[in-house]
Write a protein that holds these residues in place. Structure first.
Motif, mmCIF file in Angstrom:
data_model
loop_
_atom_site.group_PDB
_atom_site.id
_atom_site.type_symbol
_atom_site.label_atom_id
_atom_site.label_comp_id
_atom_site.label_asym_id
_atom_site.label_seq_id
_atom_site.Cartn_x
_atom_site.Cartn_y
_atom_site.Cartn_z
ATOM 1 N N GLY A 437 26.984 -28.853 45.868
ATOM 2 C CA GLY A 437 25.849 -28.002 45.538
ATOM 3 C C GLY A 437 26.094 -26.558 45.951
ATOM 4 N N GLY A 438 26.650 -26.361 47.161
ATOM 5 C CA GLY A 438 26.970 -25.012 47.607
ATOM 6 C C GLY A 438 27.998 -24.360 46.719
ATOM 7 N N LEU A 439 28.968 -25.153 46.258
ATOM 8 C CA LEU A 439 29.995 -24.620 45.377
ATOM 9 C C LEU A 439 29.395 -24.181 44.045
ATOM 10 N N VAL A 440 28.445 -24.995 43.510
ATOM 11 C CA VAL A 440 27.800 -24.648 42.232
ATOM 12 C C VAL A 440 26.981 -23.379 42.385
ATOM 13 N N ILE A 441 26.225 -23.297 43.491
ATOM 14 C CA ILE A 441 25.380 -22.118 43.708
ATOM 15 C C ILE A 441 26.232 -20.864 43.836
ATOM 16 N N CYS A 442 27.291 -20.960 44.679
ATOM 17 C CA CYS A 442 28.156 -19.792 44.864
ATOM 18 C C CYS A 442 28.864 -19.418 43.560
ATOM 19 N N SER A 443 29.235 -20.436 42.758
ATOM 20 C CA SER A 443 29.896 -20.157 41.476
ATOM 21 C C SER A 443 28.938 -19.471 40.507
ATOM 22 N N LEU A 444 27.669 -19.940 40.495
ATOM 23 C CA LEU A 444 26.673 -19.329 39.625
ATOM 24 C C LEU A 444 26.464 -17.862 40.013
ATOM 25 N N LEU A 445 26.372 -17.622 41.338
ATOM 26 C CA LEU A 445 26.217 -16.242 41.790
ATOM 27 C C LEU A 445 27.444 -15.417 41.442
ATOM 28 N N THR A 446 28.599 -16.059 41.560
ATOM 29 C CA THR A 446 29.829 -15.358 41.199
ATOM 30 C C THR A 446 29.825 -14.982 39.721
ATOM 31 N N LEU A 447 29.326 -15.896 38.891
ATOM 32 C CA LEU A 447 29.254 -15.630 37.455
ATOM 33 C C LEU A 447 28.335 -14.450 37.179
#
Length: 803
Positions: A437-447
């Motif tokens: 979940g943290g990886l998805v959130i950080c990836s979304l923010l990165t996007l």
């Protein structure tokens, strides 16, 4: 012990204050000769965050800014007290005041949470109206461009602002990635860390019986040392008595021995002198006879008719005049004999003074052997007592409550270990969900940030100041599309992310400020140690929980501190209240038997010094008169010539005078007499001179021996009386003192050993450092360092919608 460990672990993991603890620490009283074998534990005492610790420090600084107030000890005590009440009346003023205090303490966190809630509420509303505005062509939908004078400046400011915001967001995203990775990495370490802690706890359980065995084994070392001294009582006790007697007796015996040697030398000197005097008398007589004969011969030769004719008559007359010199020394035959003095010295020597002195030496040197022979029974009794002490110490160690506590603790460790191993897979599974979940959130923010960067890049690269909105290039339009996509994603997801941020912030910040920091500073323990806090019937919760003695002062802080200092379980948990080892190992009880045996130790010593015969011997020697002899008379004769003239010179002179005469019977007769005089010198004078030299040496020896003889003898007799009085009056006290000293040495071994046992059991045996380490691992390492620090690290991350 199990209750103690359980309470501390639950306190650390769950924040629940209703459990147990561990006890206190003291420093070793002294450096002992005995030393328990060192126990090596695997788990480190401290935890280092590594390079990421800098980020954690930034988080702590941010939390301090948000929540700068000190730990609310009094408020927390009241909250815990209120939590015990079945029903709380919130209308009471005291409860209102308590609520206000909580709000005041949580003001910074509440303010940040309110801002977060406003963001959560306003973000979708603003996004909704923005979208509606765009759809209605009211927000940036008109294809019209009005040039303003400050247009280029505003454009640059907006671009730079967006770039700065993107950089800040990028830093926050990086921190999020790092924190997410740290949580996953450290959760994976949890199994190894837990195994390490349980291994140390089992080492504690396994080493404790070995430590007790080691303590018991050291009794044999102590007993062997005592037995060695008992077997060497001749050199230890006897040698001590001998050392006390020597300074008072040996000098007297040495003086008497010196006097005995002087008496022997005196006898030898008198014998030599007596024989020399007799020899001198005989030799002087023979010399006189020989000189008379040669004088008669010379007179007869001088009656030759040639002596009446000049010039021979002058020579003969000079020879005739010198004949009066050919005489022996008559005083050599008149020297007084020393027979009387020699007889007196021989009478003195009829008593073997040297043998008496050797007997005195021997009686003194036999003291150690006599001590050993007279103490065999007592030594055997002391050995029996020492053997019985070993069984008493063994019984005391068997009754120690440490073993029972460790048995209960072992069951708890086994149950806790199985529970942790059973739940660790679930924790790791949840951690994988959290990580994903943290990886998805950080990836979304990165996007989203990538869209902003692309929008900035395309906008800067495709910007044409002369182009109108309808004639702008593809690159510029694409930049606008990227920016709008980033904004749209921000409106869609950032309020959801803010919900997660607010929840983690509130939870993490409170755990950090209310558990982690006060745990490190021990303020949390002071709260739990408040009397009647956790149980209204118990003054001290731990002592009431463990021993049902709530009045006994046993606190969480003391137990934790003592375990951190590696103090033994006995002293940490104050087990002396249930089993007082000081009374069980009372040195007076264990040494009374030894003392009574030593008090029955009796040593009788008879030291022979000289006796009445020896004393009379010395007195007779002093009265023999050698110190009153007229030595000058003898010495005066030793310096004189045996004859009236030097016969050898006289003979050469006579021979020279004879050679001056004409050849004939007179000349030949005088030469024969000159040769006769030479022969008399060789055969008579030289032996007399040798005898005189011997007489001189003997007189000198007698002078030296007799010099102050009476004073020397009186001094020796006075020293002898003093030594005899010392032996008569003080030898018993010397024996008693040395016996007490010897007994104190024997007892001292066991005093030292029993004190070491008491210290070791109180301070060293079953040292509970692994328990404190396990608590540190649960709270400081696992909860605070592995979870809370990475969790709270996401707090400073800025929300992308701030542009």
């Amino acid at each position: 012990m199990a209750l103690v460990l359980g309470s501390l672990l639950l306190l650390g993991l769950c924040g629940n204050s209703f459990s147990g603890g561990q006890p206190s620490s003291t420093d070793a009283p002294k450096a002992w000769n005995y030393e328990l074998p060192a126990t090596n534990y695997e788990t480190q005492d401290s935890h280092t965050a590594g390079p990421i610790g800098i980020l954690f420090e930034l988080v702590h600084i941010f939390l301090y800014v948000v929540q700068p107030r000190d730990f609310p000890e009094d408020t927390l005590r009241k909250v815990i007290q209120k939590a015990r009440e079945s029903k709380i009346d919130y209308d009471k003023p005291e409860n209102l005041i308590l609520g206000l205090k909580i709000v005041y303490y949580e003001a910074g966190i509440i303010l940040c949470s309110v801002l977060g809630l406003l963001f959560i509420i306003l973000m979708p509303l603003v996004g909704y109206f923005f979208c509606m505005c765009r759809c209605c062509n009211k927000c940036g939908g008109e294809m019209h461009q009005r040039q303003k004078e400050n247009g280029p400046f505003l454009r640059k400011c907006f671009a730079i602002s967006l770039l700065v915001i993107c950089i800040i967001i990028s830093i926050g995203i990086f921190c999020g990635f790092v924190a997410n990775h740290q949580v996953r990495t450290r959760i994976k370490r949890s199994r190894k860390l837990a195994d390490s802690n349980f291994k140390d706890l089992r080492t504690l359980l396994n080493e404790t019986p070995e430590q007790i065995k080691y303590i018991l084994a050291q009794y044999n070392t102590t007993k062997d040392k005592a037995f060695s001294d008992l077997n060497s009582i001749n050199s230890v006790l006897g040698g001590g008595i001998l050392d006390r007697l020597r300074p008072n007796i040996i000098p007297v015996l040495d003086e008497i021995k010196s006097m005995a040697t002087a008496i022997k030398e005196t006898k030898e000197a008198l014998e030599n002198m007596n024989s020399t005097l007799k020899s001198l008398h005989q030799q002087s007589t023979q010399l006189s006879s020989s000189l008379t004969s040669v004088k008669t011969s010379l007179r007869a030769s001088l009656n030759d008719p040639l002596c009446s004719v000049r010039p021979s008559s002058e020579t003969c007359n000079s020879i005739r005049l010198s004949l009066s010199q050919l005489n022996s020394n008559p005083e050599l035959r008149q020297l007084p004999p020393v027979d009387a003095e020699l007889d007196k010295v021989n009478n003195v020597l009829r008593t073997d003074l040297d043998g008496l002195v050797q007997q005195g030496y021997q009686s003194l040197n036999d003291v150690p052997n006599r001590v050993q022979s007279q103490t065999k029974t007592v030594v055997a009794g002391i050995k029996r007592v020492l053997n019985s002490i070993g069984s008493d110490i063994n019984n005391v160690t068997q009754r120690l409550p440490i073993q029972d506590i460790l048995s209960e603790f072992s069951v708890y460790v086994n149950n806790t270990e199985s529970c942790i191993h059973r739940n660790l897979p679930t924790l790791e599974e949840y951690d994988s969900y959290w990580w994903l979940g943290g990886l998805v959130i950080c990836s979304l923010l990165t996007l989203i940030v990538i869209f902003y960067y692309l929008g900035l890049l395309c906008g800067v690269c495709g910007y044409d100041r002369h182009a109108t909105p309808t004639t702008r290039g593809c690159v510029s339009n694409t930049g606008g599309v990227f920016l709008m996509v980033g904004v749209g994603l921000s409106f869609l997801f950032c309020w959801i992310l803010m919900i997660i941020v607010v929840l983690t912030f509130v939870f993490g910040a409170n755990v950090e400020k209310l558990i982690c920091e006060p745990y490190t500073s021990k303020e949390l323990f002071r709260v739990l140690d408040t009397p009647y806090l956790l149980n209204e019937d118990w003054e001290y919760y731990l002592s009431g929980k463990l021993f049902n003695k709530s009045k006994m002062k046993l606190t969480f802080e003391q137990v934790y501190s003592d375990c951190k200092k590696n103090r033994g379980t006995y002293g940490t948990l104050h087990l002396q209240n249930s089993f007082n080892i000081s009374e069980c190992l009372n040195i007076n009880e264990h040494t009374t038997s030894i003392s009574s045996e030593l008090e029955s130790l009796k040593v009788n010593l008879n030291i022979f010094l000289l006796g009445a015969a020896g004393r009379k011997n010395l007195q007779d020697f002093a009265a023999c008169g050698i110190d009153r002899m007229n030595y000058d008379t003898y010495l005066a004769q030793t310096g004189k010539s045996p004859a009236g003239v030097n016969l050898l010179s006289f003979a050469y002179d006579l021979e020279a005078k004879a050679n001056s005469l004409p050849p004939g019977n007179l000349r030949n007769s005088l030469k024969r007499d000159a040769q006769t005089i030479k022969t008399i010198h060789q055969q008579r004078v030289l032996p007399i001179e040798q005898s005189l030299s011997t007489l001189y040496q003997s007189v000198k020896i007698l002078q030296r021996t007799g010099n102050g003889l009476l004073e020397r003898v009186n001094r020796i007799l006075a020293s002898l009386d003093f030594a005899q009085n010392f032996i008569t009056n003080n030898i018993s006290s010397v024996i008693i003192e040395e016996t007490k000293k010897y007994g104190k040495t024997i007892i001292g071994y066991f005093e030292h050993y029993l004190q070491w046992i008491e210290f070791s059991i109180s301070e060293k045996v079953a040292s509970c450092k692994p328990v404190a380490t396990a608590l540190d691992t649960a709270v400081d390492v696992f909860l605070c360092s592995y979870i809370i620090d990475p969790l709270v690290e996401t707090i400073p991350m800025k929300n992308p919608s701030q542009h």
